[in-house]
Design a protein around this motif. Structure first.
Motif, PDB file in Angstrom:
ATOM      1  N   GLY A   1       0.824  -1.207   0.000  1.00 52.91           N
ATOM      2  CA  GLY A   1       0.000   0.000   0.000  1.00 52.91           C
ATOM      3  C   GLY A   1       0.852   1.248   0.000  1.00 52.91           C
ATOM      4  O   GLY A   1       0.690   2.128  -0.825  1.00 52.91           O
ATOM      5  N   SER A   2       1.763   1.348   0.935  1.00 55.35           N
ATOM      6  CA  SER A   2       2.716   2.450   0.959  1.00 55.35           C
ATOM      7  C   SER A   2       4.033   1.927   1.513  1.00 55.35           C
ATOM      8  O   SER A   2       4.061   0.946   2.258  1.00 55.35           O
ATOM      9  N   LEU A   3       5.098   2.565   1.131  1.00 54.71           N
ATOM     10  CA  LEU A   3       6.420   2.160   1.570  1.00 54.71           C
ATOM     11  C   LEU A   3       6.881   3.078   2.691  1.00 54.71           C
ATOM     12  O   LEU A   3       6.600   4.272   2.682  1.00 54.71           O
ATOM     13  N   TYR A   4       7.621   2.522   3.640  1.00 56.36           N
ATOM     14  CA  TYR A   4       8.110   3.361   4.737  1.00 56.36           C
ATOM     15  C   TYR A   4       9.243   2.642   5.447  1.00 56.36           C
ATOM     16  O   TYR A   4       9.142   1.442   5.739  1.00 56.36           O
ATOM     17  N   GLU A   5      10.320   3.365   5.687  1.00 54.75           N
ATOM     18  CA  GLU A   5      11.439   2.851   6.479  1.00 54.75           C
ATOM     19  C   GLU A   5      11.811   3.918   7.485  1.00 54.75           C
ATOM     20  O   GLU A   5      12.008   5.091   7.123  1.00 54.75           O
ATOM     21  N   ILE A   6      11.916   3.544   8.763  1.00 60.61           N
ATOM     22  CA  ILE A   6      12.222   4.518   9.794  1.00 60.61           C
ATOM     23  C   ILE A   6      13.248   3.939  10.764  1.00 60.61           C
ATOM     24  O   ILE A   6      13.167   2.769  11.139  1.00 60.61           O
ATOM     25  N   TRP A   7      14.207   4.762  11.147  1.00 55.56           N
ATOM     26  CA  TRP A   7      15.232   4.381  12.107  1.00 55.56           C
ATOM     27  C   TRP A   7      15.127   5.256  13.348  1.00 55.56           C
ATOM     28  O   TRP A   7      14.920   6.475  13.239  1.00 55.56           O
ATOM     29  N   ALA A   8      15.322   4.650  14.498  1.00 56.58           N
ATOM     30  CA  ALA A   8      15.385   5.389  15.758  1.00 56.58           C
ATOM     31  C   ALA A   8      16.836   5.436  16.224  1.00 56.58           C
ATOM     32  O   ALA A   8      17.452   4.392  16.447  1.00 56.58           O
TER      33      ALA A   8
END
Length: 335
Positions: free
Chosen positions: A208-215
């Protein structure tokens, strides 16, 4: 009248000469506007680091002198930051840590006080993030620590200007992240949430949608802990959990997506935790935050578990989110 005209002509010539492109070095290709820049053009963008050595630094994606373009971008112009307008030395922290980092992965995120974001929140502080986060390669799946530079200036007098190798936790899908964050066991927390191959995560065959997140978490000598998150809406590659060394381009894994270049981004600035009531404000650590190294750190004399960093009509938050779009023609697959 003729004298004034002559003086004006000389002035125009001087201005043009000052703004004229520098001569092409011998045996080097000539830059062409609208085409990829030769390596020597890119190598001019350097800054002197704290150790006196020259390091690559931020540059616009299109070279302002020649009009040629680079195949990567570094995000916001750090010189616009009210927290720290200096050009950052990319690779300085990694060199001290013995952990070289690919140049293309350095990204800058600037959020100045009174900036309004897409959620109608207003920044109450000025902050700048310089994080090493690229999505074009597979090494990020196995490397846990990445360099982080973080600057904050607040009207209250709270201030931070720190850098080091930050902990980004484990790597996994968003469904794995939510499970690990909710089990009260910090040792298994996923901090690098990435796209995974269909059937290995919780998005099925069509995300549906792409997302990559780093903390990023950076704790220095028990005086401060900085938390910052950086994310992309168009990650270039997708992870195979069974083999972290496999290279899979996201646009080939999921149908309906093309031209992904890791350039549509956002960042969460904060929160920051101060444990430095009695100072000193300036101290030195190594690249991993241990006391006594060569890295100069600045932390104001406060003891606060976060401060308000954004405000909306429905309340305050101890972080500020801001979208940062840098997609442009010419970006490559290592961005």
């Amino acid at each position: 009248m003729q004298k004034r005209t002559a003086q004006f002509s000389v002035l125009v010539w001087l201005l043009l000469a000052c703004n004229a492109p520098e001569a092409v070095p011998p045996n080097q290709p000539t830059p062409v506007a609208g085409q990829a820049c030769p390596d020597w053009v890119h190598n001019r963008h350097v800054v002197r680091g704290p150790d006196g050595e020259l390091y690559p630094t931020w540059h616009p994606q299109v070279d302002p002198e020649y009009g040629c373009y680079f195949d990567h971008d570094h995000g916001d112009d750090p010189r616009t930051s009210l927290a720290n307008p200096e050009l950052p030395p990319f690779g300085y922290v990694g060199k001290l840590a013995g952990m070289p980092e690919a140049h293309e992965g350095f990204k800058v995120f600037v959020a100045n006080r009174n900036t309004r974001n897409d959620e109608d929140r207003v920044a109450l502080t000025s902050t700048r993030i310089v994080a090493h986060m690229g999505t074009g390669g597979v090494r990020r799946y196995s490397v846990r620590q990445h360099s982080l530079m973080f600057d904050l200036v607040a009207p209250s007098g709270h201030r931070v200007s720190v850098q080091g190798m930050a902990d980004t936790g484990l790597v996994g899908s968003i469904c794995q992240r939510d499970l690990t964050l909710g089990d009260a066991d910090p040792s298994n927390d996923i901090g690098r949430t990435v796209m995974t191959l269909p059937g290995t995560g919780c998005h099925g065959n069509s995300p549906g949608s792409l997302y990559e997140i780093w903390a990023f978490r950076l704790r220095l000598a028990d005086k401060v802990e900085v938390v910052a998150s950086t994310a992309v809406f168009d990650p270039i590659t997708t992870m195979n959990p069974a083999n972290l060394s496999e290279l899979h381009y996201t646009e080939q894994v999921f149908s309906g997506f093309s031209g992904l270049r890791g350039c549509d981004r956002e960042a969460y600035h904060g929160p920051v935790y101060w444990y430095n009531r009695n100072g000193p404000e300036i101290f030195y650590t190594d690249a991993f935050g241990r006391p006594g190294g060569p890295i100069r750190q600045l932390v104001s004399r406060h003891d606060d578990v976060g401060i308000w960093m954004s405000q909306r009509s429905d309340g305050f938050q101890n972080q500020f989110k801001l979208i940062s779009k840098h997609c442009a023609p010419g970006l490559g697959l290592k961005n």
